[in-house]
Structures are given as structure tokens and as C-alpha cells.
Design an enzyme around this catalytic site. Structure first.
Site, PDB file in Angstrom:
ATOM      1  N   GLU A 124       0.831  -1.203   0.000  1.00  0.00           N
ATOM      2  CA  GLU A 124       0.000   0.000   0.000  1.00  0.00           C
ATOM      3  C   GLU A 124       0.863   1.249   0.000  1.00  0.00           C
ATOM      4  O   GLU A 124       2.007   1.234   0.476  1.00  0.00           O
ATOM      5  CB  GLU A 124      -0.929   0.054   1.219  1.00  0.00           C
ATOM      6  CG  GLU A 124      -2.131  -0.859   1.139  1.00  0.00           C
ATOM      7  CD  GLU A 124      -1.967  -2.111   1.981  1.00  0.00           C
ATOM      8  OE1 GLU A 124      -2.842  -2.971   1.951  1.00  0.00           O
ATOM      9  OE2 GLU A 124      -0.928  -2.223   2.667  1.00  0.00           O
ATOM     10  N   THR A 125       0.293   2.322  -0.547  1.00  0.00           N
ATOM     11  CA  THR A 125       0.867   3.658  -0.487  1.00  0.00           C
ATOM     12  C   THR A 125      -0.194   4.587   0.072  1.00  0.00           C
ATOM     13  O   THR A 125      -1.373   4.499  -0.302  1.00  0.00           O
ATOM     14  CB  THR A 125       1.320   4.136  -1.877  1.00  0.00           C
ATOM     15  OG1 THR A 125       2.358   3.271  -2.346  1.00  0.00           O
ATOM     16  CG2 THR A 125       1.827   5.558  -1.854  1.00  0.00           C
TER      17      THR A 125
END
Length: 291
Positions: free
Chosen positions: A47-48
Site C-alpha cells: 500500500e501507499t
């Protein structure tokens, strides 16, 4: 050209290069949905996190979370990690109110330790996963599996309790069996664990996430939230709180340590918290063409 600062963090660990990797853009104003998705693919972490001004000025920030393929309404390690980054950069106080797709998430930060708290309800269907299908997907014998169920707080998971730590470590995702027998059910994300389910117990876990196309995730805070909520409800929510410690990511060489707490009131689940340490390992800027 537009320049955006980013911070790289390892979440749910006290040591650099352990835990779950995260990229955080502390000021993502001006980025389109497509650019956020492209940047998440570029970083290529599970994830970012993109930090934006809040819709309600009484709150700290709005947080958007992207995998390399899609946006998520909530996820544990990006929430914990983004909060730790904001406090470390002195851009927020030690209690943050973050707007996410599941609603408002409170995060308390003390030093490198951050704890998120959600009041989203625990959800579960009225049916259970197929033990033979789950066993085949994990390359395990059906006898290795003690029980399975679906549930979640914010994100859905298929929980798989196995006999012992050796069975957790022995699991290997068979993607063909997973896609044909698990994907398409209430949740295709498999959270495999073993250990003591009593209050204060310690579990050993692994996560094979549907949003990562079955890829293994070294630390999954949202899964821990759903797990501790399920076990508290199983106990009838009689105790005021129920706590678990979870080791995850060991088989990947990225050991993670998560603490999950379910709190109850009047015999009902009131909130769920998940916490852990975050280590900041790098920072820089990324350049995009003008919109």
C-alpha cells in the site's frame, strides 16, 4: 513540473527493513485519482498512503490508501504508518483524527508507537468457508485446519485457524486452487494463524491478500482488527477488553509485531485498536509532469 515529497517507512517493527513497507506522501494535494494509482504502482509496496486536507476542519487529515491495483477504504499499516510519519515531521499532534473510506479513524502516537482505533462494526456472513477448498488453496491437509470463518472490520478476511505454528509455516499458496475454490467467496483474503486465543495470547500468522493477487503480506493490521473483534464477540463481550499479540511476516524475512485490542461496553463491541512501532527509513521527492 510538480514535486512531491515522500517518506518510506517500515510499519509494525522496531527495526529497519522489518515489518511492512509503506510509502507516504505527506501532502498529496493536486494529485488526481489516476496519478495516485500510478504512484502506488511505481512504489509497488502493498500500500501507499496519500495525505490530504480533511473535509471537516475539526479533523487532522484525510487519508487515501492505494495498493498497486486499487484503492482501499481502510488498511491498518498505512493508517499507523502515515500517522507516525505526520507526528515525526511535526505536522500533527499526538492524537490524529483521520478521515478514511470507513469513516473517522483515531490514531494515538507516542514516540515510534502508534495505535489506531475504529468503531466500525464487525461484519460476518451467515455461512462459512469450505475447509477442503481453503486447505487446497494453502497446500495443507484438511486435518491441519481447526476452524475457518469469514469476518472483518473495514476489510473482509477468511480466517483460518490451524493446529500449530508448523502448519502456518508449511502453508504455500496454490494460486490455481485459490482462484477456483476461494476467490469469489465472501472474502478471498486468507489469514492463517495458530496460537493461544485467550486474552493476552500470542499468535503466529501469515496473510495471503486478495488485493495483492494472493501475494503474502508481512503485517496486516486490518486482519488483526477483525480477528480480535471476532474472538471478543465469541466470548460474549463479557470482559471489558480482549488483547492479542501477533507475529507475522517471519517466513518472509520481515518479522512484524502487532498488538490488537477489542473493547466492549454493555455486552457489545465498542471499538477495536491495532498498534505497533514504525521506523522511518528514507525520504525523497518524486517529480510529475504538470497536470
Amino acid at each position: 513540473m510538480r514535486r512531491y515529497a515522500f517518506v518510506l517507512a517500515d510499519v509494525f517493527t522496531e527495526r529497519a527493513f522489518g515489518g511492512n513497507q509503506l510509502a507516504v506522501l505527506p501532502d498529496a494535494r493536486g494529485l488526481s485519482d489516476g496519478e495516485m494509482q500510478a504512484l502506488a504502482r511505481e512504489f509497488n509496496f502493498s500500500e501507499t498512503a496519500f495525505v490530504l486536507p480533511p473535509d471537516d476542519t475539526a479533523h487532522t487529515r484525510r487519508l487515501r490508501i492505494f495498493t498497486p491495483e486499487t484503492e482501499l477504504p481502510f488498511a491498518g499499516h498505512p493508517t499507523v504508518g502515515a500517522a507516525a510519519v505526520l507526528v515525526a515531521r511535526e505536522e500533527a499532534r499526538e492524537r490524529l483524527l483521520l478521515e478514511e473510506g470507513v469513516g473517522l479513524v483515531t490514531v494515538d502516537v507516542s514516540g515510534t508507537f502508534a495505535r489506531l482505533t475504529v468503531t466500525s462494526p464487525y461484519e460476518a456472513p451467515d455461512h462459512y468457508p469450505s475447509v477442503p477448498a481453503v486447505a487446497a488453496a494453502l497446500s495443507l491437509a484438511p486435518e491441519d485446519i481447526v476452524e475457518t470463518w469469514y469476518g472483518g472490520v473495514g476489510l473482509r478476511f477468511c480466517y483460518v485457524r490451524v493446529a500449530d505454528r508448523a502448519a502456518v509455516d508449511r502453508a504455500v499458496l496454490d494460486r490455481a486452487a485459490w482462484r477456483s475454490g476461494v476467490v469469489g467467496g465472501w472474502s478471498g483474503s486468507l489469514y492463517v494463524f495458530a496460537g493461544h486465543l485467550t486474552d493476552g495470547g500470542r499468535l503466529h500468522a501469515r496473510s495471503f491478500a486478495a488485493m495483492l493477487d494472493g501475494g503474502e503480506d508481512p503485517a496486516t493490521g486490518s486482519a488483526c482488527a477483525g480477528l480480535v473483534a471476532a474472538l471478543a464477540q465469541r466470548g460474549g463481550c463479557r470482559a471489558p477488553s480482549y488483547t492479542l499479540r501477533v507475529d507475522q511476516g517471519v517466513a518472509m524475512g520481515r518479522p512484524s509485531d502487532l498488538e490488537a485490542v477489542a473493547r466492549t461496553a454493555d455486552g457489545e463491541l465498542a471499538s477495536v485498536s491495532v498498534g505497533g512501532h514504525t521506523v522511518l527509513v528514507g525520504e525523497g521527492t518524486i517529480t510529475l509532469p504538470d497536470a
